[in-house]
Scaffold this active site. Structure first.
Site, PDB file in Angstrom:
ATOM      1  N   SER A   1       0.834  -1.202   0.000  1.00  0.00           N
ATOM      2  CA  SER A   1       0.000   0.000   0.000  1.00  0.00           C
ATOM      3  C   SER A   1       0.870   1.254   0.000  1.00  0.00           C
ATOM      4  O   SER A   1       1.639   1.475  -0.921  1.00  0.00           O
ATOM      5  CB  SER A   1      -0.944  -0.040   1.205  1.00  0.00           C
ATOM      6  OG  SER A   1      -2.087   0.749   0.978  1.00  0.00           O
TER       7      SER A   1
ATOM      8  N   LYS B   1     -20.929  17.918   5.660  1.00  0.00           N
ATOM      9  CA  LYS B   1     -19.909  18.192   6.671  1.00  0.00           C
ATOM     10  C   LYS B   1     -19.866  17.110   7.743  1.00  0.00           C
ATOM     11  O   LYS B   1     -18.798  16.775   8.258  1.00  0.00           O
ATOM     12  CB  LYS B   1     -20.177  19.562   7.315  1.00  0.00           C
ATOM     13  CG  LYS B   1     -19.157  19.957   8.383  1.00  0.00           C
ATOM     14  CD  LYS B   1     -17.749  19.953   7.834  1.00  0.00           C
ATOM     15  CE  LYS B   1     -16.726  20.279   8.905  1.00  0.00           C
ATOM     16  NZ  LYS B   1     -15.346  20.126   8.401  1.00  0.00           N
TER      17      LYS B   1
END
Length: 294
Positions: free
Chosen positions: A119, A171
């Site tokens: 990764s 949000k």
């Protein structure tokens, strides 16, 4: 008139003889070190750097600074990037990628994979001049994930109802106290896929592979070093010593070399305590509780 030196040697023969002995030892030590290669840099043989990328990648600054220092050091002919990392947070992995890329444009840099370079660990090493992995090294794992813990059901059981006031419906996406709305889920998937596409594009560019080839294996799968070599993600199979030999050949260095290794790790007191207890302190959280990582 009496010569002061003769006077001292005559008056203090032991001290005079001892001083001469010390001078001879110092000169002999210096000459031995010089001809054993510790001052080879004066003859142009140069030195190499070893940059360690260990553990979860959450702070790239020490390694980035050390790579820049080695890049600007004219005595350093190349760098061995030793990677033993399962990945980490996104921006630090990208910063390491850029630092390795800049170094490779100036001097050879060989990446050597230990137990795991997956990764973000693979991302950081991708632009290296050459990548060397053990056949059993775990690498690849090209993909992105976002994680957050949900406490909604627990809050309901204890009779607590969290109240969240936001400036917009997106949000609060990823709040541990509320389920994702379809709109929020789509929004987060958009973020994840954009980060994923950056990862794929950077690997394809660094490894000079067709993007479609990388896309086929960019589903988060882990690969052995041997599999990664067959797919073009790794150049050679071998261990640390093989990587050093390759680097020296790329740098045109024969024999022993001076090694500059780093970066030095600075641990806080709490990190030291956690380490003694066998615990780890890592991770990077957004303000909304989400963790994006490679």
């Amino acid at each position: 008139m009496t010569n002061p030196r003769h006077s001292f040697s005559a008056r203090h023969p032991f001290l005079f003889g001892f001083s001469l002995l010390i001078m001879a030892v110092v000169l002999l030590w210096g000459a031995t070190a010089f001809f054993n290669g510790k001052a080879r840099v004066l003859f142009g043989a140069g030195s190499i750097g070893i940059v360690n990328v260990q553990g979860t990648i959450t702070d790239s600054l020490p390694a980035v600074k050390f790579l820049r220092e080695l890049r600007k050091d004219s005595s350093v002919k190349g760098v061995l990037l030793r990677v033993n990392s399962p990945g980490g947070t996104i921006a630090p992995s990208q910063e390491l990628y850029l630092a390795v890329k800049r170094f490779a444009q100036v001097k050879p840099i060989v990446a050597s994979f230990g137990t795991v370079a997956a990764s973000g660990g693979y991302y950081a090493a991708a632009p290296a001049t050459q990548i060397v992995a053990n056949s059993g090294s775990i690498t690849g794992s090209i993909g992105v994930k976002a994680e957050y813990a949900s406490f909604k059901q627990l809050m309901e059981k204890v009779g607590v109802k969290p109240v969240q006031i936001t400036s917009g419906p997106l949000k609060g996406a990823g709040s541990p106290y509320a389920e994702l709305t379809p709109e929020q889920h789509e929004y987060l998937m958009g973020l994840i896929m954009d980060l994923h596409n950056q990862f794929v594009s950077d690997v394809a560019s660094a490894r000079k592979l067709d993007r479609k080839v990388v896309e086929k294996i960019a589903d988060g799968r882990a690969l052995t070093g041997r599999e990664a070599k067959e797919l073009g993600l790794v150049d050679r199979l071998g261990g640390f010593e093989d990587a050093v030999t390759l680097l020296k050949a790329l740098c045109g260095i024969e024999g022993d070399v001076v090694v500059k290794e780093g970066p030095e790790k600075e641990k806080s007191l709490i990190s030291e305590i956690f380490g003694m207890l066998g615990l780890k302190t890592s991770g990077s959280f957004s303000a909304d509780g989400l963790i994006f990582s490679y």
